[in-house]
Enzyme design. Sequence first.
Site, mmCIF file in Angstrom:
data_model
loop_
_atom_site.group_PDB
_atom_site.id
_atom_site.type_symbol
_atom_site.label_atom_id
_atom_site.label_comp_id
_atom_site.label_asym_id
_atom_site.label_seq_id
_atom_site.Cartn_x
_atom_site.Cartn_y
_atom_site.Cartn_z
ATOM 1 C CB SER A 26 17.106 -25.001 -2.171
ATOM 2 O OG SER A 26 16.502 -24.132 -1.248
ATOM 3 C CB SER A 28 14.599 -21.694 0.177
ATOM 4 O OG SER A 28 15.181 -22.146 1.362
ATOM 5 C CE LYS A 77 23.823 -21.562 6.006
ATOM 6 N NZ LYS A 77 23.123 -22.227 7.102
ATOM 7 C CG ASP A 114 20.691 -20.848 9.908
ATOM 8 O OD1 ASP A 114 19.647 -20.948 9.241
ATOM 9 O OD2 ASP A 114 21.823 -21.049 9.436
ATOM 10 N N GLY A 140 29.049 -29.033 13.928
ATOM 11 C CA GLY A 140 29.222 -28.263 12.696
ATOM 12 C C GLY A 140 28.504 -26.914 12.769
ATOM 13 N N GLY A 264 13.248 -30.990 10.653
ATOM 14 C CA GLY A 264 14.003 -29.844 10.147
ATOM 15 C C GLY A 264 13.206 -28.863 9.310
ATOM 16 C CD GLN A 271 16.284 -20.449 6.846
ATOM 17 O OE1 GLN A 271 16.814 -19.372 6.627
ATOM 18 N NE2 GLN A 271 15.875 -21.248 5.883
HETATM 19 P P1 NAP Z 1 28.383 -29.616 9.003
HETATM 20 O O1 NAP Z 1 28.816 -28.235 9.326
HETATM 21 O O2 NAP Z 1 29.075 -30.374 7.934
HETATM 22 O O3 NAP Z 1 28.472 -30.481 10.375
HETATM 23 C C1 NAP Z 1 28.114 -31.832 10.411
HETATM 24 C C2 NAP Z 1 28.409 -32.407 11.794
HETATM 25 O O4 NAP Z 1 27.976 -33.763 11.789
HETATM 26 C C3 NAP Z 1 29.892 -32.408 12.172
HETATM 27 O O5 NAP Z 1 29.996 -32.210 13.561
HETATM 28 C C4 NAP Z 1 30.317 -33.838 11.807
HETATM 29 O O6 NAP Z 1 31.371 -34.328 12.611
HETATM 30 C C5 NAP Z 1 29.062 -34.597 12.160
HETATM 31 N N1 NAP Z 1 28.967 -35.856 11.409
HETATM 32 C C6 NAP Z 1 28.920 -36.000 10.068
HETATM 33 N N2 NAP Z 1 28.825 -37.298 9.740
HETATM 34 C C7 NAP Z 1 28.827 -37.994 10.912
HETATM 35 C C8 NAP Z 1 28.756 -39.364 11.259
HETATM 36 N N3 NAP Z 1 28.650 -40.308 10.313
HETATM 37 N N4 NAP Z 1 28.801 -39.713 12.579
HETATM 38 C C9 NAP Z 1 28.900 -38.755 13.537
HETATM 39 N N5 NAP Z 1 28.960 -37.437 13.272
HETATM 40 C C10 NAP Z 1 28.926 -37.056 11.980
HETATM 41 O O7 NAP Z 1 26.835 -29.669 8.615
HETATM 42 P P2 NAP Z 1 25.668 -28.703 9.137
HETATM 43 O O8 NAP Z 1 25.554 -27.540 8.248
HETATM 44 O O9 NAP Z 1 25.851 -28.484 10.593
HETATM 45 O O10 NAP Z 1 24.383 -29.615 8.853
HETATM 46 C C11 NAP Z 1 24.103 -30.774 9.612
HETATM 47 C C12 NAP Z 1 22.720 -31.306 9.220
HETATM 48 O O11 NAP Z 1 21.725 -30.343 9.532
HETATM 49 C C13 NAP Z 1 22.589 -31.578 7.716
HETATM 50 O O12 NAP Z 1 21.844 -32.745 7.543
HETATM 51 C C14 NAP Z 1 21.817 -30.379 7.191
HETATM 52 O O13 NAP Z 1 21.045 -30.711 6.057
HETATM 53 C C15 NAP Z 1 20.922 -30.074 8.390
HETATM 54 N N6 NAP Z 1 20.530 -28.666 8.455
HETATM 55 C C16 NAP Z 1 19.200 -28.371 8.462
HETATM 56 C C17 NAP Z 1 18.789 -27.040 8.552
HETATM 57 C C18 NAP Z 1 17.323 -26.728 8.564
HETATM 58 O O14 NAP Z 1 16.955 -25.582 8.360
HETATM 59 N N7 NAP Z 1 16.479 -27.692 8.811
HETATM 60 C C19 NAP Z 1 19.734 -26.015 8.626
HETATM 61 C C20 NAP Z 1 21.096 -26.351 8.616
HETATM 62 C C21 NAP Z 1 21.473 -27.689 8.521
HETATM 63 P P3 NAP Z 1 32.914 -33.907 12.381
HETATM 64 O O15 NAP Z 1 33.022 -32.514 12.958
HETATM 65 O O16 NAP Z 1 33.654 -34.919 13.142
HETATM 66 O O17 NAP Z 1 33.121 -33.955 10.901
#
Ligand code: NAP
Length: 300
Positions: A26, A28, A77, A114, A140, A264, A271
Amino acid sequence: MEQLIKGPINGETSLVGVLGCPVKHSLSPIIQNAALKELGLNWCYLAIPCKPQNFELVIKALRTINCKGLNITIPHKNIALDVCDELSSIAKQIGAVNTLIPSKRKNWFGTNTDIEGFRSSLLERKINYEGKNAIIIGTGGSAKAVLHGLDTLKFGKITIVSRTKNSLKKFLINNNNLCTEIDGLIQEDLTLEEYIKAANLIVNATPIGMENKANSKSSSEIPLGKSIWENLQPGSTLYDLIYTPKPTKWLQLSRKYSCHQIDGLEMLVQQGASSLRLWSGIEEIPIDIMRKAGQKALLN
Ligand code: NAP
């Protein structure tokens, strides 16, 4: 009145931190401790590893000591919703908690920063998105926060792109209470090209393109493949929620189409700043110091 300090941790230092599993990568702690130092607050922010089966026990125990607040990350979460004795309407709306604030009843008030973090990172750019088109790739937890953030910015239409019909259907059903017009496509849909041409903002809310030590090829991946991005319009904004590598291949590719880029780190910083504002009651959070600390850590 909070105890102010210019020096190192001492006997009166209070704890803040992030609970997750795993949590050692992290950013953070670096971002938050930079802000705490700048504000002169005698607090220390730690990454606290916590297995799902211990989550309730750990947060109850932390509430009995001098813990000023917590961030909650993967995988806690959703479960955090059940453990708080009070929840903000935002946490209830998106079904996830990322920030705990000590409540009066010796328990925790759960909220989610967020949405505000994502929204603030766009507002900082001072681009008017009223009536414009947005695309969110992914269905997601972060896609949900992004959707609710965009809904407050008066977009004309938001299109969700998913890899499966099932995820798309579930996501659209669970988010059918918004003000903006929402539609959805699966990524193989042949009309996707037209949507990309008309998009003013595209957000990658999937892990595609993220650095992964177990898979060295993963950081060279681009959401939806390379060819679809030939339809990008100059002046549109690409926002990748991923911040490692910095920049991602997707953001690098968009440079040649004269698009705006946001990574990101912006959402993470914003946040985090919202959480710190809630814990400390201090309005003026040193966001630039937090951003610089995050950028420096990512370059090392
Ligand atoms: P999550 O809840 O696991 O959701 C991931 C999403 O991506 C799901 O819709 C999944 O599809 C899709 N996915 C995964 N692999 C894929 C692939 N190979 N091809 C197409 N779709 C794919 O994860 P999340 O928490 O939303 O996080 C997503 C990303 O955002 C991560 O990289 C995380 O590190 C980043 N993030 C950044 C911040 C920030 O503050 N910058 C905050 C939160 C998250 P399915 O539904 O079909 O499985």
